[in-house]
Structures are given as C-alpha cells and as structure tokens.
Design a protein around this motif. Structure first.
Motif, PDB file in Angstrom:
ATOM      1  N   PHE A  70       0.834  -1.200   0.000  1.00 15.94           N
ATOM      2  CA  PHE A  70       0.000   0.000   0.000  1.00 15.94           C
ATOM      3  C   PHE A  70       0.864   1.242   0.000  1.00 15.94           C
ATOM      4  O   PHE A  70       2.064   1.185   0.290  1.00 15.94           O
ATOM      5  N   SER A  71       0.226   2.362  -0.328  1.00 23.33           N
ATOM      6  CA  SER A  71       0.960   3.626  -0.388  1.00 23.33           C
ATOM      7  C   SER A  71      -0.011   4.789  -0.261  1.00 23.33           C
ATOM      8  O   SER A  71      -1.060   4.788  -0.907  1.00 23.33           O
ATOM      9  N   PRO A  72       0.305   5.792   0.571  1.00 25.96           N
ATOM     10  CA  PRO A  72      -0.478   7.025   0.519  1.00 25.96           C
ATOM     11  C   PRO A  72      -0.279   7.694  -0.842  1.00 25.96           C
ATOM     12  O   PRO A  72       0.798   7.594  -1.437  1.00 25.96           O
ATOM     13  N   LEU A  73      -1.303   8.372  -1.329  1.00 29.82           N
ATOM     14  CA  LEU A  73      -1.132   9.112  -2.581  1.00 29.82           C
ATOM     15  C   LEU A  73      -0.140  10.254  -2.380  1.00 29.82           C
ATOM     16  O   LEU A  73       0.638  10.570  -3.277  1.00 29.82           O
ATOM     17  N   SER A  74      -0.168  10.852  -1.194  1.00 28.32           N
ATOM     18  CA  SER A  74       0.746  11.958  -0.882  1.00 28.32           C
ATOM     19  C   SER A  74       2.007  11.417  -0.222  1.00 28.32           C
ATOM     20  O   SER A  74       2.302  11.676   0.956  1.00 28.32           O
ATOM     21  N   SER A  75       2.755  10.660  -0.981  1.00 27.43           N
ATOM     22  CA  SER A  75       3.996  10.041  -0.520  1.00 27.43           C
ATOM     23  C   SER A  75       4.661   9.405  -1.730  1.00 27.43           C
ATOM     24  O   SER A  75       4.017   9.189  -2.759  1.00 27.43           O
ATOM     25  N   ARG A  76       5.930   9.104  -1.607  1.00 31.49           N
ATOM     26  CA  ARG A  76       6.627   8.377  -2.675  1.00 31.49           C
ATOM     27  C   ARG A  76       7.095   7.003  -2.203  1.00 31.49           C
ATOM     28  O   ARG A  76       7.858   6.345  -2.886  1.00 31.49           O
ATOM     29  N   HIS A  77       6.637   6.583  -1.038  1.00 28.89           N
ATOM     30  CA  HIS A  77       7.108   5.333  -0.456  1.00 28.89           C
ATOM     31  C   HIS A  77       6.113   4.204  -0.645  1.00 28.89           C
ATOM     32  O   HIS A  77       4.900   4.407  -0.640  1.00 28.89           O
ATOM     33  N   LEU A  78       6.655   2.994  -0.796  1.00 24.35           N
ATOM     34  CA  LEU A  78       5.850   1.780  -0.855  1.00 24.35           C
ATOM     35  C   LEU A  78       6.032   1.024   0.458  1.00 24.35           C
ATOM     36  O   LEU A  78       7.148   0.879   0.955  1.00 24.35           O
ATOM     37  N   TYR A  79       4.907   0.548   0.995  1.00 26.27           N
ATOM     38  CA  TYR A  79       4.935  -0.206   2.245  1.00 26.27           C
ATOM     39  C   TYR A  79       4.329  -1.585   2.031  1.00 26.27           C
ATOM     40  O   TYR A  79       3.531  -1.804   1.114  1.00 26.27           O
ATOM     41  N   ALA A  80       4.706  -2.526   2.889  1.00 28.96           N
ATOM     42  CA  ALA A  80       4.138  -3.869   2.859  1.00 28.96           C
ATOM     43  C   ALA A  80       3.946  -4.348   4.290  1.00 28.96           C
ATOM     44  O   ALA A  80       4.709  -3.997   5.198  1.00 28.96           O
ATOM     45  N   VAL A  81       2.893  -5.157   4.480  1.00 27.34           N
ATOM     46  CA  VAL A  81       2.620  -5.701   5.805  1.00 27.34           C
ATOM     47  C   VAL A  81       2.032  -7.093   5.645  1.00 27.34           C
ATOM     48  O   VAL A  81       1.368  -7.399   4.636  1.00 27.34           O
ATOM     49  N   SER A  82       2.282  -7.941   6.604  1.00 27.53           N
ATOM     50  CA  SER A  82       1.758  -9.298   6.596  1.00 27.53           C
ATOM     51  C   SER A  82       0.230  -9.268   6.727  1.00 27.53           C
ATOM     52  O   SER A  82      -0.314  -8.642   7.642  1.00 27.53           O
ATOM     53  N   THR A  83      -0.452  -9.978   5.828  1.00 28.46           N
ATOM     54  CA  THR A  83      -1.911 -10.026   5.903  1.00 28.46           C
ATOM     55  C   THR A  83      -2.371 -10.825   7.125  1.00 28.46           C
ATOM     56  O   THR A  83      -3.439 -10.559   7.689  1.00 28.46           O
ATOM     57  N   ALA A  84      -1.582 -11.813   7.536  1.00 26.89           N
ATOM     58  CA  ALA A  84      -1.942 -12.585   8.731  1.00 26.89           C
ATOM     59  C   ALA A  84      -1.984 -11.677   9.958  1.00 26.89           C
ATOM     60  O   ALA A  84      -2.878 -11.799  10.810  1.00 26.89           O
TER      61      ALA A  84
END
Length: 393
Positions: A262-276
């Motif tokens: 996921f990523s905020p629109l007002s950002s240039r970073h990509l994040y990831a998190v465990s769905t579990a």
C-alpha cells in the motif's frame, strides 16, 4: 595566468559591447532537437469524452468495467461497462441512482471496481460525493455476478470503521482465507486518518487497522510536481495555496496472499505488511505498525497492482509513467510518455496487458482555482507486460 585573465576580460567586453549581436543569433529550438525518449508501447483502448473516470478492471473473460466518481462532472451513471464501442451503465441505469430512502441500495459515488477472478465484479461505493462526509449506511461493497449481471451480495461497512472523514478508495480480495474470503480496503481520507479496513466477506465484520499510522498517513513534507509545476494545490485556512494531503490509496495483494502492499497518494514510499497480522485481532496497533516494512521510494503513485510472478506495479503520476518492482526489489520503468497524464488505476487483463486510466486529475478545477484545465478525451490505455494477474483463490 595573465593570458587566461586577459581572455576573460576580452569576452566580458565583447558581451557588454554588443548584446544585440548575441541576441540576434538566437533561434527557436527546432523540433528535431534531442528530447526525452518514451518508454513502452501504449495502446488507447477507449477515449472518454464526458465524465472523468478513475477506476478500471478487466474480468477473467476480458470484459472491461470503469467507474466515474461524482466529483463535480455530470455523471449520469457511476459504474459502466465498455461494450459495443461505448460505455453503458452497469449493471443497469436504475442501480446507478442514489436511493434517498435506503443508501445501501443505489450507487452513490463509486471510486473503484475490481473483478475478483471468481466470476464477479465488486463495486466500492464511497457514499461521499465530492469527498463529503459519507452518507450513513451508504459506504458499501456490492458484488455483481457477471453471468447474470445481477447483484448477488451487498456489504455495508459497519459504522465503527467508517469515520466522518473516511473515503474508501481501493480494494483487493483473497478467497483463500475466511469462509467466503477477505477484502482489504484503503481509507484515503483527505482530512482525517488514513488506514486499512479488513472485512470478512461471510459475516460482514470489519476492523480498522493502521488507522492514523505514519505509514498510511500523508507525508507532511510531500508536494507533488506534475508537468513541471506543484500540483494538487488547494486553499488553506489562511487563503494561501497548500498541497492536498491524501492518505493510503493504492493497494495490491501479493501472489501468495501473504503480503499487502500500500501507499499514501501523498507520498513516494511503498509499504508492505503481513496479511496474517492485519487479520489477527490479538496483534496490537503498535505491533502492527512495527511490522510494516518500508520498501523505499517508488515515485508518487495513485494505483498499485501485482502479478502472478511476484512483481508489483505502481503508477508514477509525477513522471507520466508506470514502474515495475521485481521480486528482488529492483525497479524498472515500463511506461514513460507525455500523454500519460495522471495514470490512476491499474488492472491486469487475461491477455497479458496492464490496463490503466489517464484522467488528468491534477488539471481538475478543484486544484486550479476553479479553472478546468483538463483536455478531453481522457484515456483508457494498456501496455503489454506478458504477465497474469495475481491469483485470488
């Protein structure tokens, strides 16, 4: 040293003595001058001459659906299917009209449509025209069976996950977990906390996760630059221009369903998190925030998507492009073209093409002192990626 000094003095004297001579030698830059090379071969699938689209999805049989949020344009229907050379209301015109007596029935303002790989498309209704407070009981997910073109399920978001500031934006499905599957939805609020809503499809129970976390929030120092100018500027309380802050927006599910990007629109970073971890109520918010992985900068994105081979795709609206993150973390630019004005939503079709809308969002009246700088038509485009969409089951 003396020769160099004397030479510099001579040049300065010439420049001061004959400015007209230098000026008359200037010529317009010829069209043949070197310029940036486009990347990727893009096709225009459809041209929109009326309302501005945001979302697009392509079903497993190749049917194409789009949506038009009610942000100010005349929007006769907020969900449509492209067929027979035009956009037609889907599944019919009647459901595309708000029911004032029952906000759970008609579509109010749809932000996203997603084909689930199981013979349905899902409609994400913000119930928040022009980013207003969502109509009570109106924010919902609606599943439509593609064989019968009939609504088969409606999930109204529980009030505890829909804040007065909530703007549900995009969604991804995983039918490998839960009795009927799980859906992940971003809250891309422009005035409150961002977050991710996790909903169990069978029961309709939902929870807000990472609500107001730094990773789902606006980067306070972010100012997008599109077409060489600061973009998404609105008036602040002091009457001066300020950058609009849009929280968690783009979302993608990994091919194995284990990670949510996921990523905020007002950002240039990509994040990831465990769905579990997202689904586990025993995991505290502090623990969840600590488990989020910052995958670095990818450019400023509106839409995200993932393929079956483990790659993640991100629009890059500041650079008129689309980028691809390989499983090893390497980024590639697969589209760069001046005609790709604000690439928005991504969808991988069964034909190995990546479909995306280019809707000139940054030229909208709300970001330009009420002046509409958009130039119709808006476009639905595609680029060949020779990849299949990430599986959902």
């Amino acid at each position: 040293m003396r020769i160099e000094k004397r030479f510099r003095h001579t040049l300065l004297a010439l420049a001061l003595a004959s400015p007209v001579t230098f000026a008359t030698q200037l010529q317009p830059l010829p069209a043949s001058a070197a310029s940036a090379r486009p990347i990727g071969v893009i096709d225009q699938v459809f041209a929109f001459h009326d309302a501005m689209p945001t979302g697009v999805t392509v079903s497993e049989t190749g049917r194409i659906f789009v949506n038009f949020p009610r942000w100010g344009d005349a929007v006769p229907f907020t969900v449509g299917e492209i067929r027979d050379g035009r956009v037609q209301p889907y599944p019919n015109a009647a459901i595309n009209t708000e029911d004032p007596d029952d906000p759970a029935k008609g579509f109010i303002s749809v932000q996203s449509v997603v084909a689930d790989g199981m013979g349905r498309i899902w409609v994400l209704d913000t119930a928040a025209p022009e980013f207003a407070t969502p109509r009570p009981g109106g924010a919902k997910l609606v599943a439509i069976d593609l064989a019968s073109n009939r609504v088969v399920k409606t999930l109204v978001f529980p009030p505890e996950v829909i804040l007065p500031t909530t703007y549900v934006n995009d969604m991804r499905f995983d039918f490998r977990v839960g009795k009927q599957g799980t859906v992940y939805v971003t809250d891309s609020s422009v005035s409150g906390p961002g977050g991710i809503i996790v909903m169990d499809i069978a029961s309709g129970k939902a929870s807000r996760r990472l609500s107001g976390a730094a990773q789902t929030s606006v980067d306070p120092d972010f100012v997008p630059v599109v077409e060489g100018r600061p973009a998404l500027l609105t008036k602040g309380t002091d009457g001066k221009p300020k950058a609009l802050g849009v929280a968690s927006d783009g979302i993608a599910l990994s091919a194995d369903g284990k990670d949510l990007y996921f990523s905020p629109l007002s950002s240039r970073h990509l994040y990831a998190v465990s769905t579990a971890l997202l689904r586990d109520p025993a995991v505290s918010e502090a623990q969840l925030q600590a488990a989020v992985r910052n995958l670095g900068e990818k450019g400023a994105s509106d839409g995200l998507e993932a393929d079956a081979e483990g790659a993640v795709y991100a629009t890059d609206y500041e650079h008129n492009g689309i980028r691809k993150r390989l499983p090893d973390g390497t980024w590639q630019t697969i589209v760069h073209d001046p005609r790709v004005l604000w690439p928005d939503t991504l969808s991988i079709g069964p034909d190995g093409y990546l479909y995306f809308t280019a809707n000139q969002l940054h030229r909208s009246p709300g970001f330009n002192g009420g002046q509409d700088l958009r130039s119709k038509p808006y476009s639905l485009l595609r680029v060949k990626i020779d990849a299949a969409p990430a599986p959902t089951h």
